[in-house]
Design a protein around this motif. Structure first.
Motif, mmCIF file in Angstrom:
data_model
loop_
_atom_site.group_PDB
_atom_site.id
_atom_site.type_symbol
_atom_site.label_atom_id
_atom_site.label_comp_id
_atom_site.label_asym_id
_atom_site.label_seq_id
_atom_site.Cartn_x
_atom_site.Cartn_y
_atom_site.Cartn_z
ATOM 1 N N PRO A 227 0.756 -0.826 0.271
ATOM 2 C CA PRO A 227 0.257 -0.383 -0.251
ATOM 3 C C PRO A 227 0.753 1.217 -0.056
ATOM 4 N N TYR A 228 1.923 1.295 0.419
ATOM 5 C CA TYR A 228 2.825 2.569 0.297
ATOM 6 C C TYR A 228 4.251 2.687 -1.441
ATOM 7 N N ALA A 229 4.029 2.091 -1.321
ATOM 8 C CA ALA A 229 3.949 2.108 -2.701
ATOM 9 C C ALA A 229 3.479 2.220 -3.863
ATOM 10 N N ALA A 230 2.290 1.747 -3.664
ATOM 11 C CA ALA A 230 1.188 2.484 -4.355
ATOM 12 C C ALA A 230 0.147 3.580 -3.942
ATOM 13 N N LEU A 231 1.211 4.263 -2.696
ATOM 14 C CA LEU A 231 0.524 5.688 -2.462
ATOM 15 C C LEU A 231 1.388 6.376 -3.270
ATOM 16 N N LEU A 232 2.874 5.605 -2.846
ATOM 17 C CA LEU A 232 3.777 6.912 -4.077
ATOM 18 C C LEU A 232 3.507 6.625 -5.733
ATOM 19 N N GLN A 233 3.459 5.771 -5.651
ATOM 20 C CA GLN A 233 2.830 6.451 -6.684
ATOM 21 C C GLN A 233 1.730 6.521 -8.031
ATOM 22 N N ALA A 234 -0.062 6.197 -6.651
ATOM 23 C CA ALA A 234 -0.349 7.112 -7.115
ATOM 24 C C ALA A 234 -0.089 8.738 -6.958
ATOM 25 N N VAL A 235 0.290 8.918 -6.095
ATOM 26 C CA VAL A 235 1.065 10.557 -5.795
ATOM 27 C C VAL A 235 1.779 11.303 -6.891
ATOM 28 N N SER A 236 2.755 10.534 -7.629
ATOM 29 C CA SER A 236 3.558 10.692 -8.391
ATOM 30 C C SER A 236 2.555 11.120 -9.927
ATOM 31 N N GLU A 237 1.445 9.840 -10.204
ATOM 32 C CA GLU A 237 0.479 10.075 -11.265
ATOM 33 C C GLU A 237 0.216 11.303 -11.093
ATOM 34 N N ARG A 238 -0.717 11.853 -9.836
ATOM 35 C CA ARG A 238 -1.404 12.875 -10.004
ATOM 36 C C ARG A 238 -0.277 14.034 -9.786
ATOM 37 N N THR A 239 0.778 14.111 -9.878
ATOM 38 C CA THR A 239 2.442 14.679 -9.721
ATOM 39 C C THR A 239 2.363 14.879 -11.111
ATOM 40 N N ALA A 240 2.306 14.715 -11.484
ATOM 41 C CA ALA A 240 2.450 14.422 -13.147
ATOM 42 C C ALA A 240 1.684 15.005 -14.302
ATOM 43 N N HIS A 241 0.160 14.758 -13.408
ATOM 44 C CA HIS A 241 -1.101 15.347 -14.410
ATOM 45 C C HIS A 241 -1.103 16.680 -14.274
ATOM 46 N N MET A 242 -0.296 17.444 -12.868
ATOM 47 C CA MET A 242 -0.376 18.345 -12.196
ATOM 48 C C MET A 242 0.533 19.736 -13.334
ATOM 49 N N VAL A 243 1.082 18.895 -12.981
ATOM 50 C CA VAL A 243 3.366 19.549 -13.705
ATOM 51 C C VAL A 243 2.430 19.736 -15.515
ATOM 52 N N ALA A 244 1.845 18.496 -15.691
ATOM 53 C CA ALA A 244 1.462 19.081 -17.381
ATOM 54 C C ALA A 244 0.567 19.395 -17.923
ATOM 55 N N ALA A 245 -0.569 19.855 -16.898
ATOM 56 C CA ALA A 245 -1.457 21.077 -17.245
ATOM 57 C C ALA A 245 -0.417 22.283 -17.074
ATOM 58 N N TRP A 246 0.002 22.386 -15.874
ATOM 59 C CA TRP A 246 1.365 24.091 -15.551
ATOM 60 C C TRP A 246 1.827 24.076 -17.252
ATOM 61 N N GLN A 247 2.758 23.029 -17.683
ATOM 62 C CA GLN A 247 3.413 23.835 -18.941
ATOM 63 C C GLN A 247 2.557 23.753 -20.374
ATOM 64 N N ALA A 248 1.273 23.091 -20.277
ATOM 65 C CA ALA A 248 0.420 23.424 -21.353
ATOM 66 C C ALA A 248 0.316 24.899 -20.922
ATOM 67 N N VAL A 249 -0.427 25.159 -20.247
ATOM 68 C CA VAL A 249 -0.806 26.843 -20.193
ATOM 69 C C VAL A 249 0.339 27.818 -19.581
ATOM 70 N N GLY A 250 1.587 27.312 -19.893
ATOM 71 C CA GLY A 250 2.391 28.298 -19.034
ATOM 72 C C GLY A 250 2.706 29.223 -18.158
ATOM 73 N N PHE A 251 2.269 27.495 -17.150
ATOM 74 C CA PHE A 251 2.409 28.366 -15.750
ATOM 75 C C PHE A 251 3.891 28.159 -15.195
ATOM 76 N N CYS A 252 4.376 28.908 -14.198
ATOM 77 C CA CYS A 252 5.628 28.877 -13.624
ATOM 78 C C CYS A 252 5.442 29.311 -12.032
#
Length: 492
Positions: A227-252
């Motif tokens: 479960p703790y590895a699964a948590l790390l993976q889930a957080v990693s994937e949420r963070t990936a989607h968030m940063v992709a959204a930042w890059q797409a709109v040009g947010f720093c």
């Protein structure tokens, strides 16, 4: 209990306080009340968010609400506290940090689920590290408007309910006036919370925290074999989607320290942020970031670095380092896929075709070479099918030959795509309005003269950034020449 508090309790009778974070125990926080400010006044109220939270509209306009959200009255049912965490700042271990100017009032039940209510700028805490615990009007307006702008763009973020002000003096680079911004989120837990208990070898508390996050926010991880590895993976994937959204709109973001990273993949802590004007991949928005660690084009790798730090913090709960590294691996595929998906939508491409990655890369290179205004380019591209619209896009480029070659490539790719479908896709993904630095500066200058109308107007515009707003066309225009001289630092 005073009659004043009784009246407030009656006004908020429909709200239920649960305060789950407070249930973790005193190792995780210090209980304390906000420090009152003299003669508070409203700067702006986010009535649409208040409605989402189930706040009574009449009460939200009242002096009682003003007192609560300034920190002058503690409402019964809340459990004010400041949480402790640690973190890496600018790549270096900073040790214990914590809520230095934020006080969590507690958690309320809302129609959309539990939401924590936090006051930022409500006075000193045990974690203020020689600071005054206050926020100033300037930074509070910036956070208030930007968090709502990000929400309007569909990017995961903390929200902002209101800003209150006071003529109390606060010293930063100069003497400014105090303000408090009320923030909401399902949780304000950060990567740094896990680092704190891991580095201090409080592994029992680390497990309590991880179990709390899994059970309340990532329940699917509980059923996993690890479960703790699964948590790390889930957080990693949420963070990936968030940063992709930042890059797409040009947010720093400007200051991606591990203590500024949300365990829920939310954009948090709006300080020296900026939306790009001219497209410059190496742009550094934070005047304090002298090494350019948090440049726009470095944000994806910094996010992974921060996740690696989170993985290290969780190691005491795992079998070995290989387990953590495997959990982080998905970031490397989720981020590029998420970014490419968003860029295809911005280009009006409903499905993936061979050559799309090259087209996206060529678009970025063309924009960078010509220093084209990022937001205006994407908005104008929506009119590419008409001759005047295509010419309006072409006018943004100094190197017309390079643009013409790209336009031919783009025309060939979009030829088989239904024009109506493409137009709809681009309208939903290319904002007309973003919260540029000069717009924030205009709102702040007016607010310092006790004119808060620009703040309210910008709030309404930024909450629906894909729509046209009559009379607000200037907010979608090119930045003025003086905008390039605005310097935003960590104190912002």
């Amino acid at each position: 209990m005073s009659s004043h508090v009784q009246d407030l309790r009656a006004s908020l009778a429909p709200l239920k306080w649960s305060n789950r974070f407070a249930g973790l125990g005193p190792d995780f926080y210090t209980e304390l009340e906000p420090t009152p400010l003299p003669a508070p006044y409203w700067v702006s109220r986010n009535t649409s968010l208040a409605h989402e939270l189930g706040l009574d509209a009449k009460w939200f306009e009242s002096p009682d609400a003003l007192s609560v959200f300034t920190g002058n009255t503690v409402i019964e049912g809340s459990q004010p506290l400041a949480s402790v965490y640690s973190g890496h700042q600018f790549g270096q271990w900073a040790g214990q940090l914590g809520d230095g100017r934020a006080i969590l009032l507690g958690e309320i039940e809302t129609p959309g689920g539990p939401q924590e209510i936090q006051l930022k700028g409500a006075g000193m805490t045990p974690y203020s590290r020689m600071g005054d615990g206050r926020a100033v009007l300037r930074s509070s307006i910036r956070e208030y408007l930007c968090s709502e702008a990000m929400h309007g763009l569909g990017i995961p973020t903390t929200r902002a309910l209101c800003v209150t002000g006071s003529d109390a003096r606060v010293r930063r680079e100069e003497i400014e006036t105090a303000a408090v911004v009320t923030r909401t989120a399902p949780s304000f837990i950060r990567f740094g919370h896990f680092e704190h208990f891991s580095y201090s070898e409080q592994h029992d508390q680390l497990k309590v925290l991880a179990d709390f996050v899994i059970d309340n926010f990532y329940p699917d991880c509980r059923a996993a074999a690890k479960p703790y590895a699964a948590l790390l993976q889930a957080v990693s994937e949420r963070t990936a989607h968030m940063v992709a959204a930042w890059q797409a709109v040009g947010f720093c973001h400007g200051v991606m320290n591990t203590d500024n990273m949300s365990i829920l993949g939310l954009t948090i802590d709006y300080g020296p942020f900026q939306f790009l004007d001219a497209f410059d991949p190496g742009h550094v928005c934070n005047h304090s970031d002298t090494q350019g660690r948090y440049a726009y084009n470095k944000q994806p790798n910094i996010a992974y670095w921060n996740l690696f730090c989170l993985g290290q913090a969780l190691l005491p709960l795992m079998d070995d380092q290989a387990e953590a590294l495997a959990a982080l691996e998905s970031y490397k595929t989720v981020f590029p896929d998420a970014l490419e998906s968003r860029m295809r939508a911005k280009l009006g491409l409903p499905d993936r075709q061979p050559g799309d990655t090259a087209l996206i890369e060529d678009t970025f290179k063309l924009l960078a070479a010509n220093k084209v205004d990022y937001t205006i380019f994407w908005h104008r591209l929506g009119g590419f099918d008409t001759a005047p619209g295509r010419e309006a896009v072409r006018d943004l480029f100094l190197d017309r030959a390079a643009y013409d070659a790209w336009a031919l490539q783009y025309s060939e790719r979009t030829a088989p795509v239904d024009k109506g479908q493409r137009a709809d896709l681009m309208h939903k993904n290319n904002a007309r309005y973003v919260f540029r630095n000069h717009l924030g500066e205009q709102a702040i200058r007016a607010a310092k003269l006790n004119d808060f109308s620009t703040v309210d107007t910008l709030l309404a515009v930024l909450q629906s950034p894909f729509e046209d707003h009559r009379g607000c066309e200037a907010y979608a225009g090119f930045p003025p020449d003086w905008a390039s001289s605005i310097e935003i630092s960590c104190s912002s």
